[in-house]
Design a protein around this motif. Structure first.
Motif, mmCIF file in Angstrom:
data_model
loop_
_atom_site.group_PDB
_atom_site.id
_atom_site.type_symbol
_atom_site.label_atom_id
_atom_site.label_comp_id
_atom_site.label_asym_id
_atom_site.label_seq_id
_atom_site.Cartn_x
_atom_site.Cartn_y
_atom_site.Cartn_z
ATOM 1 N N TYR A 90 0.842 -1.197 0.000
ATOM 2 C CA TYR A 90 0.000 0.000 0.000
ATOM 3 C C TYR A 90 0.884 1.256 0.000
ATOM 4 C CZ TYR A 90 -3.954 -3.024 0.898
ATOM 5 O OH TYR A 90 -4.922 -3.984 0.785
ATOM 6 N N LEU A 94 0.955 4.333 -2.806
ATOM 7 C CA LEU A 94 0.879 5.756 -2.456
ATOM 8 C C LEU A 94 2.092 6.525 -2.968
ATOM 9 C CD1 LEU A 94 -0.664 5.649 1.121
ATOM 10 C CD2 LEU A 94 -1.749 6.364 -1.016
ATOM 11 N N LEU A 97 1.460 7.229 -6.572
ATOM 12 C CA LEU A 97 0.454 8.285 -6.728
ATOM 13 C C LEU A 97 0.966 9.651 -6.269
ATOM 14 C CD1 LEU A 97 -2.747 6.347 -5.674
ATOM 15 C CD2 LEU A 97 -2.158 7.149 -7.965
ATOM 16 N N VAL A 131 -6.206 -0.317 -4.384
ATOM 17 C CA VAL A 131 -6.458 1.117 -4.570
ATOM 18 C C VAL A 131 -7.883 1.466 -4.136
ATOM 19 C CG1 VAL A 131 -6.570 2.982 -6.266
ATOM 20 C CG2 VAL A 131 -4.745 1.324 -6.395
ATOM 21 N N LEU A 134 -7.854 1.612 -0.451
ATOM 22 C CA LEU A 134 -7.248 2.877 -0.011
ATOM 23 C C LEU A 134 -8.244 4.026 -0.165
ATOM 24 C CD1 LEU A 134 -3.666 2.510 -1.523
ATOM 25 C CD2 LEU A 134 -4.202 2.725 0.910
ATOM 26 N N ALA A 135 -9.019 4.006 -1.246
ATOM 27 C CA ALA A 135 -10.021 5.056 -1.463
ATOM 28 C C ALA A 135 -11.119 4.976 -0.411
ATOM 29 C CB ALA A 135 -10.613 4.943 -2.869
ATOM 30 N N TRP A 139 -7.336 7.323 1.987
ATOM 31 C CA TRP A 139 -5.942 7.555 1.616
ATOM 32 C C TRP A 139 -5.820 8.017 0.162
ATOM 33 C CZ3 TRP A 139 -2.028 7.212 5.144
ATOM 34 C CH2 TRP A 139 -2.315 6.558 6.349
ATOM 35 N N VAL A 140 -6.772 7.624 -0.673
ATOM 36 C CA VAL A 140 -6.761 7.898 -2.106
ATOM 37 C C VAL A 140 -8.128 8.445 -2.474
ATOM 38 C CG1 VAL A 140 -6.697 6.747 -4.364
ATOM 39 C CG2 VAL A 140 -5.045 6.119 -2.626
ATOM 40 N N THR A 141 -8.165 9.310 -3.488
ATOM 41 C CA THR A 141 -9.425 9.847 -3.983
ATOM 42 C C THR A 141 -9.633 9.354 -5.417
ATOM 43 O OG1 THR A 141 -9.132 11.825 -2.639
ATOM 44 C CG2 THR A 141 -10.718 11.964 -4.440
ATOM 45 N N GLU A 142 -10.837 8.888 -5.703
ATOM 46 C CA GLU A 142 -11.186 8.473 -7.059
ATOM 47 C C GLU A 142 -11.804 9.691 -7.735
ATOM 48 O OE1 GLU A 142 -13.302 4.705 -9.331
ATOM 49 O OE2 GLU A 142 -13.559 4.925 -7.164
ATOM 50 N N PHE A 148 -7.345 7.539 -10.013
ATOM 51 C CA PHE A 148 -7.068 7.786 -8.610
ATOM 52 C C PHE A 148 -5.942 8.793 -8.408
ATOM 53 C CE2 PHE A 148 -8.640 3.515 -9.254
ATOM 54 C CZ PHE A 148 -9.668 3.434 -8.328
ATOM 55 N N SER A 150 -3.642 10.611 -4.913
ATOM 56 C CA SER A 150 -3.382 10.517 -3.482
ATOM 57 C C SER A 150 -4.211 11.567 -2.762
ATOM 58 C CB SER A 150 -1.894 10.743 -3.218
ATOM 59 O OG SER A 150 -1.665 10.882 -1.837
#
Length: 160
Positions: A90, A94, A97, A131, A134-135, A139-142, A148, A150
Motif C-alpha cells: 500500500y 501511495l 500516486l 487502490v 485505499l479510497a 488515503w486515495v481519492t477516485e 485515482f 493521493s
C-alpha cells in the motif's frame, strides 16, 4: 562416414526437441505462477476482510474506535495517521500516486507500470482492489471512475 549435413540435421532435430520440451515446461511454470498469484490475492483479501469484521466488532464494543485495527493493513486515514502504518504494498502504491506525473490521476495499469509490475490480469485486479480499499479508507481519492490520486496530494493542494 556420415555426411556433415546429416550430422547437422540430427543435431538440429535434437535441439528442436529440447526447445519444444522447454516451451512446455515454461508454459506449465507460467500457469502455476498465475494460479499462485491468484491464490495470494484471494488470501490477502480474505485476511483483510476478517480483520475488517473483527475491527467493526471491536469498534462496536467500544474497545477500538479509530486508527489501525490489529491485523488491519489499511486503517482509516485519521488526523495523526502516517503512511508507515500501511503494509508495504500500500505504501508503494501511495508513492506512485505521489509523483508529479500522477497529479491528474492514474489508472490501475499506470500504477502497475509505476510499480514496475507486469500488467497480468491477476496483478491488475490485485492492485485495483488495493487502490479501491485505499479510497474507501480515505488515503486515495477516485477523481473519475477508475482514476485515482493521493488524498494527501489533494489535501495539500486544497490547503495551499
Amino acid at each position: 562416414m556420415p555426411s556433415v549435413l546429416g550430422m547437422l540435421e540430427a543435431r538440429e532435430k535434437k535441439v528442436r526437441e529440447e526447445v519444444a520440451r522447454l516451451r512446455e515446461e515454461a508454459e506449465r511454470v507460467q500457469a502455476a505462477l498465475v494460479a499462485a498469484e491468484g491464490a495470494l490475492v484471494r488470501l490477502a483479501g480474505a485476511r483483510e476482510t476478517v480483520a475488517e469484521v473483527l475491527g467493526e466488532q471491536a469498534g462496536q464494543g467500544g474497545e477500538l474506535t479509530s486508527g489501525a485495527v490489529a491485523g488491519s493493513t489499511v486503517p482509516h486515514l485519521g488526523g495523526n495517521a502516517v503512511v508507515e502504518v500501511l503494509a508495504p504494498e500500500y505504501q508503494q502504491i501511495l508513492r506512485v500516486l505521489a509523483v508529479p506525473e500522477a497529479a491528474g490521476g492514474m489508472r490501475v495499469k499506470q500504477i502497475l507500470a509505476g510499480l514496475g509490475w507486469e500488467a497480468t490480469p491477476t496483478r491488475v485486479e490485485g492492485v485495483r482492489s488495493r487502490v479501491k480499499r485505499l479510497a474507501a479508507r480515505g488515503w486515495v481519492t477516485e477523481v473519475r471512475p477508475n482514476v485515482f490520486v493521493s488524498a494527501m496530494t489533494t489535501e495539500s493542494a486544497a490547503a495551499g
